[in-house]
Design a protein around this motif. Structure first.
Motif, PDB file in Angstrom:
ATOM      1  N   TRP A   9      -5.381  20.324  11.700  1.00  0.00           N
ATOM      2  CA  TRP A   9      -5.943  20.550  10.278  1.00  0.00           C
ATOM      3  C   TRP A   9      -7.220  21.394  10.279  1.00  0.00           C
ATOM      4  O   TRP A   9      -8.017  21.149  11.216  1.00  0.00           O
ATOM      5  N   LEU A  30     -15.370  17.324  11.209  1.00  0.00           N
ATOM      6  CA  LEU A  30     -14.166  16.427  11.337  1.00  0.00           C
ATOM      7  C   LEU A  30     -12.816  17.341  10.674  1.00  0.00           C
ATOM      8  O   LEU A  30     -13.103  18.606  10.218  1.00  0.00           O
ATOM      9  N   HIS A  31     -11.681  16.832  11.458  1.00  0.00           N
ATOM     10  CA  HIS A  31     -10.408  17.663  10.693  1.00  0.00           C
ATOM     11  C   HIS A  31      -9.898  16.721   9.696  1.00  0.00           C
ATOM     12  O   HIS A  31     -10.153  15.399   9.844  1.00  0.00           O
ATOM     13  N   ASP A  34      -6.954  17.619   3.643  1.00  0.00           N
ATOM     14  CA  ASP A  34      -7.557  18.294   2.344  1.00  0.00           C
ATOM     15  C   ASP A  34      -8.825  17.543   2.044  1.00  0.00           C
ATOM     16  O   ASP A  34      -9.174  16.725   2.733  1.00  0.00           O
ATOM     17  N   GLU A  36      -9.947  15.341  -0.108  1.00  0.00           N
ATOM     18  CA  GLU A  36      -9.984  13.748  -0.335  1.00  0.00           C
ATOM     19  C   GLU A  36      -9.754  13.035   1.100  1.00  0.00           C
ATOM     20  O   GLU A  36     -10.549  12.190   1.368  1.00  0.00           O
ATOM     21  N   MET A  37      -8.939  13.798   1.735  1.00  0.00           N
ATOM     22  CA  MET A  37      -8.723  13.185   3.024  1.00  0.00           C
ATOM     23  C   MET A  37     -10.107  13.473   3.909  1.00  0.00           C
ATOM     24  O   MET A  37     -10.699  12.344   4.703  1.00  0.00           O
ATOM     25  N   ILE A  39     -13.281  13.419   2.704  1.00  0.00           N
ATOM     26  CA  ILE A  39     -14.112  12.411   2.174  1.00  0.00           C
ATOM     27  C   ILE A  39     -13.830  11.059   2.866  1.00  0.00           C
ATOM     28  O   ILE A  39     -14.978  10.606   3.383  1.00  0.00           O
ATOM     29  N   GLN A  40     -12.473  10.728   2.898  1.00  0.00           N
ATOM     30  CA  GLN A  40     -12.369   9.334   3.470  1.00  0.00           C
ATOM     31  C   GLN A  40     -12.806   9.547   5.044  1.00  0.00           C
ATOM     32  O   GLN A  40     -13.225   8.484   5.394  1.00  0.00           O
ATOM     33  N   ASN A  41     -12.267  10.308   5.589  1.00  0.00           N
ATOM     34  CA  ASN A  41     -12.676  10.247   7.097  1.00  0.00           C
ATOM     35  C   ASN A  41     -14.208  10.580   7.430  1.00  0.00           C
ATOM     36  O   ASN A  41     -14.640   9.915   8.160  1.00  0.00           O
ATOM     37  N   ASP A  44     -15.244   6.952   6.978  1.00  0.00           N
ATOM     38  CA  ASP A  44     -15.052   6.261   8.240  1.00  0.00           C
ATOM     39  C   ASP A  44     -15.829   6.746   9.638  1.00  0.00           C
ATOM     40  O   ASP A  44     -16.293   5.685  10.373  1.00  0.00           O
ATOM     41  N   VAL A  45     -16.125   8.010   9.780  1.00  0.00           N
ATOM     42  CA  VAL A  45     -16.405   8.444  11.023  1.00  0.00           C
ATOM     43  C   VAL A  45     -18.060   8.637  10.851  1.00  0.00           C
ATOM     44  O   VAL A  45     -18.608   8.062  11.996  1.00  0.00           O
TER      45      VAL A  45
ATOM     46  N   GLU B  41     -10.025  10.916  13.831  1.00  0.00           N
ATOM     47  CA  GLU B  41     -10.524  10.193  12.729  1.00  0.00           C
ATOM     48  C   GLU B  41      -9.610   9.018  12.105  1.00  0.00           C
ATOM     49  O   GLU B  41     -10.387   8.198  11.644  1.00  0.00           O
ATOM     50  N   ILE B  44     -10.294   5.879  13.982  1.00  0.00           N
ATOM     51  CA  ILE B  44     -11.611   5.291  13.548  1.00  0.00           C
ATOM     52  C   ILE B  44     -11.325   4.427  12.198  1.00  0.00           C
ATOM     53  O   ILE B  44     -11.744   3.424  12.015  1.00  0.00           O
ATOM     54  N   ALA B  45     -10.801   5.101  11.375  1.00  0.00           N
ATOM     55  CA  ALA B  45     -10.296   4.499   9.936  1.00  0.00           C
ATOM     56  C   ALA B  45      -9.400   3.207  10.016  1.00  0.00           C
ATOM     57  O   ALA B  45      -9.774   2.239   9.602  1.00  0.00           O
ATOM     58  N   ASN B  48     -11.814   0.686  11.608  1.00  0.00           N
ATOM     59  CA  ASN B  48     -12.531   0.116  10.614  1.00  0.00           C
ATOM     60  C   ASN B  48     -11.962  -0.906   9.635  1.00  0.00           C
ATOM     61  O   ASN B  48     -12.375  -2.055   9.155  1.00  0.00           O
ATOM     62  N   TYR B 141     -11.336  -0.250  -0.650  1.00  0.00           N
ATOM     63  CA  TYR B 141     -11.216   0.777  -0.057  1.00  0.00           C
ATOM     64  C   TYR B 141      -9.920   1.276   0.752  1.00  0.00           C
ATOM     65  O   TYR B 141      -9.446   2.146   0.888  1.00  0.00           O
ATOM     66  N   ARG B 144      -7.287   2.616  -1.371  1.00  0.00           N
ATOM     67  CA  ARG B 144      -7.748   4.134  -1.573  1.00  0.00           C
ATOM     68  C   ARG B 144      -7.035   4.680  -0.551  1.00  0.00           C
ATOM     69  O   ARG B 144      -6.158   5.810  -0.432  1.00  0.00           O
ATOM     70  N   ARG B 152       0.671  11.603   0.919  1.00  0.00           N
ATOM     71  CA  ARG B 152       0.718  12.647   1.940  1.00  0.00           C
ATOM     72  C   ARG B 152       2.026  12.499   2.832  1.00  0.00           C
ATOM     73  O   ARG B 152       2.431  13.640   3.097  1.00  0.00           O
TER      74      ARG B 152
END
Lengths: 98, 258
Positions: A9, A30-31, A34, A36-37, A39-41, A44-45, B41, B44-45, B48, B141, B144, B152
């Motif tokens: 990605w 990060l990879h 898009d 939104e993902m 921002i979420q990643n 979390d990271v 990524e 980790i998510a 969490n 969260y 979301r 996706r």
């Protein structure tokens, strides 16, 4: 198996703001497929321990950067121009509020 | 602590265990992805989210322990009970299978727990309202995260769509246990301690159905019967295996300390 960039990605750069009024500072990359993902990643990271109150992400390829070969002409000439630094100028006695 | 009679204390013990078991078993399932997720990524998510779930479980176990007639601690409740004593919904214990199953299980759970914790946070019993309010921020969260993945995967490739459709079809029968409003829950509801679960089904559908539709997933027909019994200790074969792995250390070394 060798991973090529086509398997991955796109890369995003992450900027975190630590408190109100502070600048967003680069935290890492990060990879993500898009925005939104991304921002979420990023949450979390890079913001697992309360590091941020706001996050920016931007596609790495959208960042325009100087190249290492530019370093000489871009940055070296500044080093011998001491008059660009405030310490070069002595302040006359009697001047207040500086 | 609020004064409750013996009967109410017993009902509360079982009710709070149900919440704690839901969160612990789901959290453990998610933790199984650690080191195995499709990308770092997401690894980790999920770790969490797993930690959020286990932290929520810990808060509810501690509260449940105050009502336990056998005087067990939060750790005892988590690690020294057998599967027939676990009160989680059967959805929580369903195996990860693949990433699509994991996300579908998560999405169905989150779509319940957001409105549930919203209601629980209004409980007249403050000790129960407080962990509900804290958990609410976390599950918002989670929802979301899982919702974005549903969109996706469903509207992704042919492969991701068919895997998600398979997950939704298979897990659909496990989605009604959250809304069971048994006579014992009703007694707590009448004391203004817990919400009416059954009233949350409409909210769940309002969350779930449009997202599945946007994700190009066909909503399954309701099956001849929905899974039930988790709240009374009836579980699928998967829970025993999960507990065997989760409990082996404290059962082998009962005095082990962190």
């Amino acid at each position: 198996m060798t991973k090529t960039t086509e398997d991955q990605w796109p890369m995003w750069e992450v900027f975190l703001q630590s408190k109100q009024g502070a600048p967003h500072e680069h935290a890492g990359s990060l990879h993500a497929p898009d925005a939104e993902m991304a921002i979420q990643n990023a949450r979390d990271v890079y913001s697992r321990r309360n590091e941020a109150i706001s996050i920016w992400v931007v596609r790495s390829e959208d960042i325009i950067s100087t190249s290492p070969s530019d370093a000489g002409p871009f940055f070296d000439p500044a080093t011998d121009k001491i008059f660009r630094y405030p310490k070069f100028y002595s302040i006359p006695k009697g001047v207040r509020g500086v | 602590m609020a004064e409750f009679d013996v009967k109410t204390r017993e009902l509360l013990f079982n009710y709070i265990l149900g919440i704690a078991d839901d969160r612990l078993i789901l959290g453990h399932r998610l933790s199984e992805w650690c080191g195995h997720a499709p990308i770092i990524e997401e690894d980790i998510a999920m770790a969490n989210i797993a930690l959020d779930c286990i932290g929520e479980a810990d808060a509810f176990y501690k509260l449940a322990a105050t009502f336990d007639t056998e005087g067990r601690s939060a750790d005892d409740l988590a690690f020294l009970r057998d599967s027939t004593e676990f009160r989680n919904v059967q959805l929580s214990e369903q195996p990860n299978t693949d990433f699509a199953w994991t996300i579908a299980r998560q999405f169905f759970t989150d779509a319940f727990y957001v409105p549930f914790f919203e209601e629980l946070a209004k409980s007249s019993y403050e000790e129960l309202a407080a962990p509900g309010a804290k958990a609410l921020k976390e599950v918002k969260y989670h929802l979301r995260h899982s919702r974005e993945w549903i969109l996706r995967l469903g509207d992704g490739t042919e492969e991701s769509n068919s895997r998600l459709q398979d997950a939704v079809d298979n897990l659909w029968m496990y989605t009604r246990e959250f809304f069971e409003f048994s006579d014992s829950v009703k007694l707590l509801y009448e004391l203004d301690i817990v919400p009416d679960n059954s009233a949350l089904l409409e909210k769940w559908k309002e969350t779930v159905l449009p997202v599945l539709k946007d994700a190009l997933i066909t909503i399954p027909e309701d099956p001849p019967y929905f899974a039930t019994g988790g709240r009374n200790g009836l579980h699928t074969e998967h829970l025993g295996h999960l507990l065997a792995e989760m409990q082996v250390l404290p059962r082998t070394y009962p005095d082990a300390k962190w």
